[in-house]
Design an enzyme around this catalytic site. Structure first.
Site, PDB file in Angstrom:
ATOM      1  CE1 TYR A   1     -13.673  -8.902  -8.279  1.00  0.00           C
ATOM      2  CE2 TYR A   1     -12.625  -6.922  -7.397  1.00  0.00           C
ATOM      3  CZ  TYR A   1     -13.755  -7.569  -7.885  1.00  0.00           C
ATOM      4  OH  TYR A   1     -14.939  -6.896  -7.987  1.00  0.00           O
TER       5      TYR A   1
ATOM      6  NE  ARG B   1      -9.722  -0.341  -5.215  1.00  0.00           N
ATOM      7  CZ  ARG B   1     -10.203   0.712  -4.549  1.00  0.00           C
ATOM      8  NH1 ARG B   1      -9.629   1.895  -4.717  1.00  0.00           N
ATOM      9  NH2 ARG B   1     -11.232   0.605  -3.729  1.00  0.00           N
TER      10      ARG B   1
END
Length: 213
Positions: A28, A75
């Site tokens: 991402y 994360r």
């Protein structure tokens, strides 16, 4: 459970949740900044490891300032190569991020094992483990990727992680903690129903232990 966002939350939006997990993993946007195989910028956000990690750390700082560092997790998947977003030195990347995150006082660091395999049996050979990152990060360290019950217990017992995250097994077993407690058989997950638009099939149709007995 924390709400997982890839960018900035608003204070009003997060009030209904325990916290925010900044998703700086799996190809991402934030992850793309960090990885040298995709980040070709020549400004203060590109080039060196420090520059490439600048945006990720700025996001963490902004979220922590907005809602409180004790409600923020991050994360990371430094060894992943999703959508061509990989790094030539994933161990250095993971270690730098784990060390840098300490200064923000966040609640936890959640990191994916190299190639989503772990050091406790099974999976592909990997050039490094998460142990250096675990040692570098000073508070709660969560590991994910390929763990079963026994491997997760061993990882925490050996102090390789404080907590183990389960994804596929939790999806297929809504009562996974109970099954682990009893060492009961697990429902097998069906990969063909992962990420489907159906709100039931593959998400809420797996049986609980009592109904499957």
């Amino acid at each position: 459970m924390p709400l997982k966002l890839s960018l900035f939350p608003s204070a009003s939006f997060v009030q209904s949740f325990d916290g925010v997990e900044v998703d700086a993993a799996h190809g991402y946007l934030i992850d793309q900044f960090m990885n040298d195989q995709v980040n070709d910028r020549d400004d203060e956000y590109g080039g060196s490891l420090e520059n490439r990690c600048r945006f990720a750390l700025e996001v963490v700082e902004a979220v922590a300032n907005e809602i409180g560092a004790d409600r923020v997790g991050v994360r990371l998947s430094p060894s992943a190569d999703y959508m061509g977003s990989g790094d030539s030195d994933p161990e250095a990347l993971g270690l730098y991020m784990a060390t840098s995150l300490n200064k923000y006082g966040i609640l936890y660091c959640h990191m994916v094992e190299p190639r989503m395999a772990n050091a406790y049996g099974g999976g592909d050979e990997t050039p490094f483990s998460l142990l250096p990152m675990r040692k570098a990060f000073k508070v709660t360290f969560i590991a994910a990727g390929g763990y079963d019950r026994e491997q997760g217990n061993k990882a925490t017992a050996d102090n390789h992680a404080d907590l183990i995250a389960y994804g596929r097994w939790f999806l297929a077993n809504p009562d996974l903690p109970r099954r682990f407690e009893l060492n009961a058989p697990l429902n097998k997950y069906n990969r063909e129903t992962f990420y489907t638009p159906d709100p039931v099939v593959g998400y809420t149709d797996y049986p609980f232990l009592e109904s499957s007995a």
